[in-house]
Design a protein around this motif. Sequence first.
Motif, short mmCIF file in Angstrom:
data_model
loop_
_atom_site.label_atom_id
_atom_site.label_comp_id
_atom_site.label_asym_id
_atom_site.label_seq_id
_atom_site.Cartn_x
_atom_site.Cartn_y
_atom_site.Cartn_z
N GLY A 12 -8.95 -3.87 6.55
CA GLY A 12 -7.55 -3.29 7.16
C GLY A 12 -6.88 -2.48 5.94
O GLY A 12 -6.38 -1.26 6.42
N TYR A 13 -7.04 -2.84 4.91
CA TYR A 13 -6.10 -2.35 3.64
C TYR A 13 -6.94 -1.00 3.38
O TYR A 13 -6.52 0.11 2.91
N ALA A 14 -8.47 -1.11 3.36
CA ALA A 14 -9.26 -0.08 2.86
C ALA A 14 -9.25 1.06 4.11
O ALA A 14 -9.25 2.25 3.45
N ALA A 18 -2.52 -0.75 6.56
CA ALA A 18 -1.17 -1.07 6.21
C ALA A 18 -0.32 0.12 5.82
O ALA A 18 0.71 0.16 6.25
N THR A 19 -0.66 1.03 5.23
CA THR A 19 -0.14 2.19 5.04
C THR A 19 0.17 3.00 6.24
O THR A 19 1.55 3.35 6.63
N LEU A 66 -9.47 -4.13 15.94
CA LEU A 66 -9.63 -5.46 15.87
C LEU A 66 -10.66 -6.13 16.19
O LEU A 66 -11.21 -7.18 15.55
N VAL A 67 -11.39 -6.05 17.29
CA VAL A 67 -12.33 -6.57 17.86
C VAL A 67 -13.52 -5.43 18.40
O VAL A 67 -14.78 -5.98 18.02
N ALA A 96 -6.42 -12.47 9.76
CA ALA A 96 -6.45 -11.41 8.88
C ALA A 96 -5.55 -10.22 9.38
O ALA A 96 -5.26 -9.38 8.53
N HIS A 97 -5.45 -10.01 10.60
CA HIS A 97 -4.44 -9.03 11.15
C HIS A 97 -3.10 -9.08 10.54
O HIS A 97 -2.26 -8.42 10.19
#
Length: 211
Positions: A12-14, A18-19, A66-67, A96-97
């Motif tokens: 998610g961050y990579a 988040a950005t 997500l899935v 995680a989300h």
Amino acid sequence: MGALVWRDVRRGYAGGGATLVVAFFLLVAVLFPFAIGPDAALLARVGGGVVWAAALLAALLPVERLVAPDLEAGVIDQLAVRGVSPVTIAAAKTVAHWLAFAPPLLLATIPAAALLNLSAERLALVVAGLAIGTPGLAALAVTTGALVAGLRGAGAVAGLVMLPLAVPLLIFGAGAIDGGAGGLKLLAAVSLLLTVGGPIVAGAAIRMGME
């Protein structure tokens, strides 16, 4: 489960999730005052609701990722072969989300509050409400992602599925700003219901997607 949570958080961050969430959230906070005008009292009165609406839409942004990618790549099938239940997979993805979008969102609430002329007291209630309500948003997003996985135009369908289900959370979240402790308790009850029930429904949807 810990390895699955860490994998999804890192992804998610990579992937810039988040950005994207923070950028979208702050964009709403910046544009809303332009839409209603420079009335500071009006901004302060409706700002909490605007923050909650932006948080809901921000949680919806990555729902297609997500899935569905793990179902298509066979990752979930491999986990099932190793004895990991779909409900456990859905619970791990929910955690995680939440870790991927909630902490940056809570930090972004501070500059958003300044843009919306929220007082320190109302900001504290907004942050407390988001901390309580975002687990429910995360569970709802994962559930929606599992329900629409494999469908054509999943992004549009996800919005139609998730937004009506999120209305109680949105109402109690915005209402907690004026309702104080009582409002936060109602919000916590709704968020807990979604957090517990979401992985069960998502697990059933994942199981159907594997067949």
